[in-house]
Design an enzyme around this catalytic site. Structure first.
Site, mmCIF file in Angstrom:
data_model
loop_
_atom_site.group_PDB
_atom_site.id
_atom_site.type_symbol
_atom_site.label_atom_id
_atom_site.label_comp_id
_atom_site.label_asym_id
_atom_site.label_seq_id
_atom_site.Cartn_x
_atom_site.Cartn_y
_atom_site.Cartn_z
ATOM 1 N N HIS A 182 6.587 -5.757 -0.632
ATOM 2 C CA HIS A 182 6.023 -7.037 0.018
ATOM 3 C C HIS A 182 3.891 -6.596 -0.399
ATOM 4 O O HIS A 182 3.767 -7.797 0.002
ATOM 5 C CB HIS A 182 6.411 -7.437 1.126
ATOM 6 C CG HIS A 182 7.479 -7.116 1.492
ATOM 7 N ND1 HIS A 182 8.252 -8.794 1.406
ATOM 8 C CD2 HIS A 182 8.998 -6.291 1.988
ATOM 9 C CE1 HIS A 182 10.059 -8.695 1.326
ATOM 10 N NE2 HIS A 182 9.975 -7.170 1.981
ATOM 11 N N GLU A 183 4.000 -5.957 -0.100
ATOM 12 C CA GLU A 183 2.736 -5.907 -0.440
ATOM 13 C C GLU A 183 1.935 -6.319 -1.957
ATOM 14 O O GLU A 183 1.266 -6.578 -2.088
ATOM 15 C CB GLU A 183 2.114 -4.742 0.195
ATOM 16 C CG GLU A 183 2.069 -4.696 1.862
ATOM 17 C CD GLU A 183 0.114 -5.946 2.579
ATOM 18 O OE1 GLU A 183 -0.004 -6.471 1.766
ATOM 19 O OE2 GLU A 183 1.322 -5.735 3.490
#
Length: 230
Positions: A119-120
């Site tokens: 998700h980063e």
């Protein structure tokens, strides 16, 4: 310093054509010679230009990394920046050995590390956010430096530093994963000011955090379960 953009364009065309002349597996000797001749010409031209501020002759002008004159260093950095933009996300499993090593070193589950990376940066080692966070685990420069990360685009350094930071947050919040993730995204200061210490606290006060953080915590925890099941 002025650099002819056509030279940069030609360098990139040579480097990213099939059979990259800098790779160990492809490229003819003529390709390699063309690339290196152009690169030498670019750096020689940049090195010959005076650096701003009339630096004293005693140190030969300002220097960048590896002792290059600043003009040459800037040219080289610009080239690498454009190279990075040509790369996209890697496969999620590409960094499993680094994730496993960092997880064992800092006591963090590999599935959680991979979910954070997912998700980063979507597993793009050269990702840069609008705020300046860099690499797989999106480390800000100050945070990365404090964690001993000298190159945030180096997957090994970035994963080690990001996992070390995440481990510290898990310890700070007594293993409450959701709180640690909220702090990873929004910053521990913001979480602390709201008096959030446990996952129960977070459930009660989640609405006080930015919507981005609310979504981030839920998605990372869901993705962690998916990676753990693999």
């Amino acid at each position: 310093m002025s650099i002819d953009p056509r030279m940069i364009q030609q360098l990139l065309r040579l480097q990213f054509q099939p059979g990259n002349p800098l790779s160990s597996s492809g490229g003819t000797s003529a390709d390699s010679s063309d690339f290196l001749t152009l690169l030498d010409s670019l750096l020689a031209t940049a090195s010959a230009e005076p650096s701003a501020g009339n630096a004293s002759a005693s140190n030969g002008g300002r220097a960048g990394a590896a002792g290059l004159p600043m003009a040459a260093y800037t040219a080289n950095t610009a080239l690498h920046s454009m190279q990075r933009s040509a790369y996209g996300p890697s496969r999620p499993g590409a960094y499993d050995p680094l994730v496993a090593e960092a997880g064992a070193k800092y006591g963090v589950e590999p599935s959680l590390i991979k979910a954070v990376i997912h998700h980063e940066s979507s597993f793009n080692p050269y990702a840069v956010s609008s705020a300046g966070a860099k690499g797989l685990m999106q480390l800000m420069d100050g945070t990365g430096e404090g964690l001993g990360v000298s190159d945030p685009f180096d997957p090994a350094q970035n994963i080690d530093g990001g996992t070390r930071f995440l481990s510290g947050l898990l310890r700070k919040y007594d293993g409450n994963e959701a709180v640690a993730l909220a702090a990873y995204n929004a910053g521990p200061g913001r979480v602390d000011r709201l008096g959030i210490r446990t996952d129960a606290d977070l459930r009660d006060k989640l609405h006080l955090l930015p919507q981005e953080t609310q979504r981030y915590v839920r998605r990372v925890l869901d993705t962690k379960l998916q990676y753990a099941a693999l």
